[in-house]
Write an enzyme that holds these catalytic residues in place. Structure first.
Site, short mmCIF file in Angstrom:
data_model
loop_
_atom_site.label_atom_id
_atom_site.label_comp_id
_atom_site.label_asym_id
_atom_site.label_seq_id
_atom_site.Cartn_x
_atom_site.Cartn_y
_atom_site.Cartn_z
N ASP A 127 -36.94 66.66 3.22
CA ASP A 127 -37.95 67.56 2.67
C ASP A 127 -38.33 68.74 3.55
O ASP A 127 -39.30 69.45 3.26
CB ASP A 127 -39.22 66.77 2.31
CG ASP A 127 -39.81 66.03 3.51
OD1 ASP A 127 -39.14 65.98 4.56
OD2 ASP A 127 -40.93 65.51 3.38
N GLU A 128 -37.58 69.00 4.63
CA GLU A 128 -37.91 70.18 5.43
C GLU A 128 -36.66 70.69 6.15
O GLU A 128 -35.72 69.94 6.42
CB GLU A 128 -39.02 69.88 6.44
CG GLU A 128 -38.70 68.82 7.45
CD GLU A 128 -39.79 68.65 8.48
OE1 GLU A 128 -40.37 69.67 8.92
OE2 GLU A 128 -40.07 67.50 8.86
N ASP B 213 -41.22 73.39 4.12
CA ASP B 213 -41.66 72.00 4.09
C ASP B 213 -42.17 71.69 2.69
O ASP B 213 -43.14 72.28 2.23
CB ASP B 213 -42.76 71.79 5.13
CG ASP B 213 -43.07 70.32 5.39
OD1 ASP B 213 -42.40 69.46 4.80
OD2 ASP B 213 -43.98 70.05 6.19
#
Length: 362
Positions: A111-112, A17
């Site tokens: 983003d993860e 993350d």
């Protein structure tokens, strides 16, 4: 729970993350923003926070928060317009790093992602070593930091990645999984939102240990089909595999109200807030779609959905909200009131099918 003969082999899962991704990119690219509270999004009355730096989060600023609320909490907040083309490019760069360590990658948003590193491709010796190597490369090659959770399943890996943020790592081995879950507040469990957490609190369920102590029959009585997930999660069990090229079917948001809404103006204000929250998630997912669906739950718990599809993808928040308003107008009046309202984008299209870059309202 699965019977013993059906339980799959133990996996090694990493959840990576990025730390305050959008805001960190802006602070990286503009040194004058470093150390300052930054919000990515629109600063005007109808604006919404897409991401907040850790300096801003210290004041209670969060993503999907109306900009006016964010400014009240942090008067020195600096708003920066989003640059989704930049975020997407960096996200692809990071996924390239992942691909050096495993082919089993399940992106959740820009983003993860989940990584299955059961196969130690570079003989680094452990899942922790792989996670550290990935985090080091992300920092070296992008100038950004990432946090990672390492465990034997997706549920715990995701919880662990949030444990030592920012720029941290948390490893939960199989022998400690159940105890780790038991120690956490249930509001941190994926899928347990504010309404469900409040319902659990009324039942005396505040922690994973409290949840574990409830029988499956008791959970089913109060949470229906969701009970199976809760029962397994409270025991640290999750047998879902990492799904490569997972297709996003829909992205949206919904809100349950403390008081049933009847007045059209109140319903419109609620729709605006839900649409803002949904659009932040849509942008985080990096997707666009052609169908907007309105969900309404009436006072008697009867639930309906109404959808409208358009010929070209919905590329911005105003168009998304306008379609939602049209759908809502067709259901008025609602003399008995609405207790839940949701708005979702589906009919997801590939990036190459989208003509315009997405924007947030300013």
């Amino acid at each position: 729970m699965l019977p013993p003969d059906d339980i799959p082999p133990q996996r090694k899962i990493i959840h990576v993350d990025m730390d305050a991704f959008y805001a960190s990119v802006e602070q990286r690219d503009d040194p004058t923003l470093k150390g300052r509270p930054v919000a990515v999004g629109g600063s005007r009355a109808r604006g919404v926070v897409a991401a907040a730096s850790y300096e801003a989060r210290a004041f209670g600023v969060r993503s999907a928060m109306p900009s006016v609320t964010a400014l009240r909490r942090c008067p020195d907040l600096v708003f920066v317009p989003p640059r989704f083309d930049v975020y997407r490019a960096i996200s692809q760069q990071i996924r390239g790093i992942f691909a050096d360590y495993t082919a089993l990658i399940e992106p959740l948003s820009l983003d993860e992602a989940y990584l299955d590193v059961t196969e130690d491709r570079h003989a680094l010796g452990s899942a922790r070593a792989i996670a550290e190597a990935i985090r080091a490369r992300i920092h070296t090659e992008t100038g950004l930091t990432a946090s990672a959770g390492v465990s034997y399943n997706k549920f715990i890996a995701k919880l662990a990645s949030d444990q030592n943020k920012p720029d941290g790592i948390c490893v939960i081995p199989p022998t400690k999984g159940a105890a780790f879950v038991a120690s956490l507040p249930v509001k941190r469990f994926h899928g347990v939102g504010p309404v469900t957490a409040k319902k659990m609190a009324a039942l005396g369920i505040l922690t994973g240990a409290d949840l574990r102590d409830r029988s499956l029959a008791t959970l089913a009585q109060h949470f229906g089909s969701y009970a199976d997930y809760l029962f397994a999660a409270a025991r640290g069990e999750d047998h879902r595999p990492v799904r490569v090229d997972r297709a996003t079917k829909s992205v949206g948001a919904e809100r349950t109200f403390e008081v049933n809404l009847v007045d059209p103006a109140d319903l419109d204000a609620a729709l605006v807030r839900v649409a803002e929250a949904a659009w932040v998630r849509i942008d985080r997912s990096g997707t666009r779609g052609r169908t907007v669906t309105l969900k309404l739950r009436y006072a008697d718990f009867h639930t309906i959905t109404r959808a409208r599809s358009v010929s070209t993808s919905v590329t911005d928040h105003p168009a998304f909200l306008a379609l939602g308003r049209d759908l809502l107008a067709q259901q008025l009046p609602v003399p008995d009131g609405i207790r839940l309202l949701g708005l979702t984008l589906s009919g997801i299209v590939a990036d190459e099918e989208v003509d315009d870059q997405p924007t947030l309202p300013l």
